[in-house]
Design an enzyme around this catalytic site. Structure first.
Site, short mmCIF file in Angstrom:
data_model
loop_
_atom_site.label_atom_id
_atom_site.label_comp_id
_atom_site.label_asym_id
_atom_site.label_seq_id
_atom_site.Cartn_x
_atom_site.Cartn_y
_atom_site.Cartn_z
CB SER A 7 -0.89 0.00 1.24
OG SER A 7 -1.58 1.23 1.36
CG ASP A 68 -9.21 -4.81 -3.23
OD1 ASP A 68 -8.85 -3.62 -3.22
OD2 ASP A 68 -9.93 -5.26 -4.14
N GLY A 149 -15.21 7.66 2.18
CA GLY A 149 -15.90 6.78 1.23
C GLY A 149 -17.42 6.80 1.42
CE1 TYR A 150 -20.16 4.09 -2.77
CE2 TYR A 150 -17.99 3.26 -2.18
CZ TYR A 150 -18.93 3.58 -3.14
OH TYR A 150 -18.62 3.41 -4.47
CG ASP A 151 -17.35 5.52 6.64
OD1 ASP A 151 -17.58 4.32 6.38
OD2 ASP A 151 -16.30 5.92 7.15
CE LYS A 171 -15.36 2.69 9.02
NZ LYS A 171 -14.80 3.56 8.00
P1 IMP Z 1 -9.66 0.02 -0.35
O1 IMP Z 1 -9.55 -1.33 -0.99
O2 IMP Z 1 -9.42 -0.01 1.13
O3 IMP Z 1 -8.86 1.06 -1.07
O4 IMP Z 1 -11.19 0.46 -0.50
C1 IMP Z 1 -11.82 0.61 -1.78
C2 IMP Z 1 -12.97 1.58 -1.70
O5 IMP Z 1 -14.02 1.05 -0.88
C3 IMP Z 1 -12.64 2.94 -1.08
O6 IMP Z 1 -12.12 3.82 -2.03
C4 IMP Z 1 -13.99 3.39 -0.57
O7 IMP Z 1 -14.78 3.92 -1.63
C5 IMP Z 1 -14.63 2.10 -0.13
N1 IMP Z 1 -14.36 1.85 1.30
C6 IMP Z 1 -13.42 1.01 1.82
N2 IMP Z 1 -13.47 1.00 3.16
C7 IMP Z 1 -14.48 1.85 3.49
C8 IMP Z 1 -15.00 2.26 4.75
O8 IMP Z 1 -14.57 1.86 5.85
N3 IMP Z 1 -16.02 3.14 4.69
C9 IMP Z 1 -16.53 3.62 3.53
N4 IMP Z 1 -16.06 3.28 2.34
C10 IMP Z 1 -15.04 2.39 2.32
#
Ligand code: IMP
Length: 193
Positions: A7, A68, A149-151, A171
């Protein structure tokens, strides 16, 4: 010992370092001078986590992992899923992603959704996978301004507030990522190093 994480996200790296036993030093891709993102070309969360972990393991042969995460919405046959970050386009804009999700869910009564995190790990050269999930529903209106994100539009089961209205510590206890990392940490703590 060192543990490598596929990452570039320094916030994630710092957060995970704090959870690890004191004998483990976490290094992200930038710490290795690896500046280019690893292309996430898989069609599932598992595939993308393993693509990233394998790329790192092939280069280093060290203990390493990748994660992921995706939001899986029942009425949309699992979308946005593996495309959660770039659902509304390559700019990965959270507001646009939420607006698109609301549009796709118009006229749908089933609002059930879950977040899923997959951790793919190479430990002593062997593969291990950990999964964390949290079930909930997609709210019609955004609530709260914490998190990312979508929180603001995700309300976990058993709660009357969104993820964006919760303290991070609250959370983390119930979230997809929190649960996947709890399983990963139990595994690490069970290993001798
Ligand atoms: P990543 O794989 O952790 O980069 O997550 C991919 C995508 O999922 C992010 O860009 C967010 O749009 C969404 N996402 C991941 N984790 C969360 C979270 O805890 N809350 C809200 N959205 C999330």
């Amino acid at each position: 010992m060192e543990l490598l994480f596929a990452s570039h996200n320094i916030n994630k790296i710092a957060e995970i370092q704090q959870m690890l036993p004191s004998g483990i030093r976490l290094k992200g891709l930038s710490d290795l001078g690896w500046e280019t993102p690893i292309p996430e070309t898989g069609e599932t969360l598992e595939a993308n986590a393993w693509i990233k972990a394998e790329a790192l393991f092939q280069k280093t042969a060290a203990n390493c992992f990748a994660d992921d995460t995706g939001l899986v919405v029942e009425a949309l046959d699992g979308a946005p899923g593996v495309y959660s970050a770039r659902y509304a386009g390559p700019e990965k804009d959270a507001s646009l992603n939420m607006a698109k999700l609301h549009k796709e869910l118009q006229n749908k009564t089933n609002r059930k959704a879950k977040f899923v995190t997959v951790i793919a790990c190479f430990w002593a050269g062997e593969k291990h996978q950990f999964i964390g999930e949290v079930h909930g529903e997609i709210l019609e209106e955004a609530q709260g301004n914490k998190g990312f994100g979508y929180d603001p539009i995700f309300m976990p089961e058993g709660y009357r507030i969104s993820f964006a209205e919760m303290e991070a510590s609250e959370k983390n206890k119930i979230s997809h990522r929190g649960r996947a990392f709890q399983a990963f940490l139990e595994f690490i703590n069970s290993q001798t190093f």
